[in-house]
Design a protein around this motif. Structure first.
Motif, PDB file in Angstrom:
ATOM      1  N   ILE A  12       0.871  -1.051  -0.070  1.00 39.11           N
ATOM      2  CA  ILE A  12      -0.270  -0.032   0.177  1.00 39.11           C
ATOM      3  C   ILE A  12       0.841   1.226  -0.035  1.00 39.11           C
ATOM      4  CG2 ILE A  12      -1.638   1.322   1.322  1.00 39.11           C
ATOM      5  CD1 ILE A  12      -2.846  -1.469   2.146  1.00 39.11           C
ATOM      6  N   ASP A  13       1.821   1.391   0.697  1.00 36.54           N
ATOM      7  CA  ASP A  13       2.843   2.501   0.852  1.00 36.54           C
ATOM      8  C   ASP A  13       3.595   2.691  -0.344  1.00 36.54           C
ATOM      9  OD1 ASP A  13       2.165   2.697   3.534  1.00 36.54           O
ATOM     10  OD2 ASP A  13       4.090   1.868   4.133  1.00 36.54           O
ATOM     11  N   LEU A  65      -5.816  13.226  -5.090  1.00 37.94           N
ATOM     12  CA  LEU A  65      -4.772  12.081  -5.321  1.00 37.94           C
ATOM     13  C   LEU A  65      -3.495  12.082  -4.400  1.00 37.94           C
ATOM     14  CD1 LEU A  65      -5.000  11.372  -9.150  1.00 37.94           C
ATOM     15  CD2 LEU A  65      -6.501  10.458  -7.246  1.00 37.94           C
ATOM     16  N   GLY A  66      -3.368  13.256  -3.864  1.00 35.06           N
ATOM     17  CA  GLY A  66      -2.168  13.296  -3.293  1.00 35.06           C
ATOM     18  C   GLY A  66      -2.532  13.052  -1.389  1.00 35.06           C
ATOM     19  N   ALA A  67      -3.798  13.080  -1.033  1.00 36.09           N
ATOM     20  CA  ALA A  67      -3.902  12.956   0.272  1.00 36.09           C
ATOM     21  C   ALA A  67      -3.519  11.694   1.028  1.00 36.09           C
ATOM     22  CB  ALA A  67      -5.562  12.975   0.606  1.00 36.09           C
ATOM     23  N   ALA A  68      -3.522  10.632   0.165  1.00 36.03           N
ATOM     24  CA  ALA A  68      -2.746   9.492   0.793  1.00 36.03           C
ATOM     25  C   ALA A  68      -1.389   9.557   0.997  1.00 36.03           C
ATOM     26  CB  ALA A  68      -3.472   8.244  -0.203  1.00 36.03           C
ATOM     27  N   PHE A 102     -12.503   7.385  12.784  1.00 36.54           N
ATOM     28  CA  PHE A 102     -13.015   8.401  11.936  1.00 36.54           C
ATOM     29  C   PHE A 102     -12.475   8.278  10.504  1.00 36.54           C
ATOM     30  CE2 PHE A 102     -11.934  10.001  16.341  1.00 36.54           C
ATOM     31  CZ  PHE A 102     -13.107  10.640  16.461  1.00 36.54           C
ATOM     32  N   LEU A 103     -11.089   7.810  10.247  1.00 37.00           N
ATOM     33  CA  LEU A 103     -10.672   7.609   8.925  1.00 37.00           C
ATOM     34  C   LEU A 103     -11.451   6.730   7.973  1.00 37.00           C
ATOM     35  CD1 LEU A 103      -8.918   9.450   7.041  1.00 37.00           C
ATOM     36  CD2 LEU A 103      -6.900   7.952   7.720  1.00 37.00           C
ATOM     37  N   LEU A 104     -11.443   5.714   8.544  1.00 36.18           N
ATOM     38  CA  LEU A 104     -11.939   4.525   7.456  1.00 36.18           C
ATOM     39  C   LEU A 104     -13.531   4.750   7.315  1.00 36.18           C
ATOM     40  CD1 LEU A 104     -10.695   1.188   9.153  1.00 36.18           C
ATOM     41  CD2 LEU A 104     -10.087   2.500   6.863  1.00 36.18           C
ATOM     42  N   LEU A 151      -6.724   6.892  -0.030  1.00 34.81           N
ATOM     43  CA  LEU A 151      -6.845   7.240   1.315  1.00 34.81           C
ATOM     44  C   LEU A 151      -7.131   6.149   2.125  1.00 34.81           C
ATOM     45  CD1 LEU A 151      -5.944   9.660   3.179  1.00 34.81           C
ATOM     46  CD2 LEU A 151      -8.470  10.561   2.903  1.00 34.81           C
ATOM     47  N   LEU A 152      -8.262   5.484   1.881  1.00 35.24           N
ATOM     48  CA  LEU A 152      -8.822   4.400   2.567  1.00 35.24           C
ATOM     49  C   LEU A 152      -7.529   3.011   2.705  1.00 35.24           C
ATOM     50  CD1 LEU A 152     -11.066   2.864   3.968  1.00 35.24           C
ATOM     51  CD2 LEU A 152     -11.388   1.774   1.626  1.00 35.24           C
ATOM     52  N   LEU A 153      -6.959   2.985   1.684  1.00 31.44           N
ATOM     53  CA  LEU A 153      -5.887   1.924   1.600  1.00 31.44           C
ATOM     54  C   LEU A 153      -4.691   2.240   2.517  1.00 31.44           C
ATOM     55  CD1 LEU A 153      -5.662   1.171  -2.182  1.00 31.44           C
ATOM     56  CD2 LEU A 153      -6.247  -0.332  -0.098  1.00 31.44           C
ATOM     57  N   GLN A 154      -4.344   3.808   2.592  1.00 33.69           N
ATOM     58  CA  GLN A 154      -3.412   4.215   3.462  1.00 33.69           C
ATOM     59  C   GLN A 154      -3.762   4.263   4.679  1.00 33.69           C
ATOM     60  OE1 GLN A 154      -0.096   4.923   2.092  1.00 33.69           O
ATOM     61  NE2 GLN A 154       0.185   5.040   4.126  1.00 33.69           N
ATOM     62  N   ALA A 155      -5.028   4.410   4.966  1.00 28.86           N
ATOM     63  CA  ALA A 155      -5.564   4.308   6.300  1.00 28.86           C
ATOM     64  C   ALA A 155      -5.435   2.740   6.907  1.00 28.86           C
ATOM     65  CB  ALA A 155      -7.036   4.814   6.349  1.00 28.86           C
TER      66      ALA A 155
END
Length: 175
Positions: A12-13, A65-68, A102-104, A151-155
């Motif tokens: 993911i990273d 697209l840059g949030a993650a 929160f994030l998910l 962002l979900l994946l990065q969370a």
């Protein structure tokens, strides 16, 4: 099991690192586009609506697209008054709670709403209300769902790395 979780987090990273670095080049193009637009507007008294619309579309892509990528590199907004004083395990607990509570849910809601928003735009063939504007708005609207998916994946990656720290098996990449 922990090795598999660490591998998932690394994948993911890697994905978000690639997307973030790629999208960052849009800022250069955006600055050049704005510069040309300003020159055209003020020196040649000429402007195009599609150029202005393209500017805000490019800015939206950078942001969405840059949030993650920002989350991956811990460049998001956070109040560090208490967080900075916590141990690594304490920070991992705070991060895990923030991800789960929160994030998910936030990402899932925005993915669903963004997808419906984009599909509605696609179905009606939404374009600029100005005749000289961009011919389609749905691609930028799909970027809402795509950006929130990243962002979900990065969370998920952040949650995995937090769990690994909590159980005493930190991954090689920092939170």
């Amino acid at each position: 099991m922990f090795a598999a979780l660490a591998t998932i987090a690394r994948y993911i990273d890697t994905l978000n690192e690639y997307v973030g670095r790629s999208v960052s080049w849009l800022t250069t193009l955006l600055v050049m586009l704005i510069g040309v637009d300003v020159l055209m507007r003020y020196f040649l008294n000429n402007t195009r609506i599609w150029v202005s619309e393209l500017e805000w579309h490019m800015y939206s892509l950078v942001f969405l697209l840059g949030a993650a990528y920002a989350l991956k590199h811990d460049r998001h907004v956070r109040v560090d008054v208490i967080y900075a004083k916590l141990t690594e395990k304490g920070k991992a607990w705070v991060n895990l709670a923030g991800v789960v509570l929160f994030l998910l849910p936030f990402c899932v809601i925005l993915i669903q709403a963004g997808w419906e928003f984009a599909m509605r735009s696609y179905r009606i063939g939404e374009s600029s209300p100005d005749p000289s504007g961009l011919p389609a708005f749905y691609p930028i609207k799909f970027s809402i769902a795509i950006g929130m998916s990243l962002l979900l994946l990065q969370a998920i990656s952040m949650g995995i790395k937090s769990i690994l720290i909590i159980v005493g098996r930190p991954s090689t990449s920092p939170l």
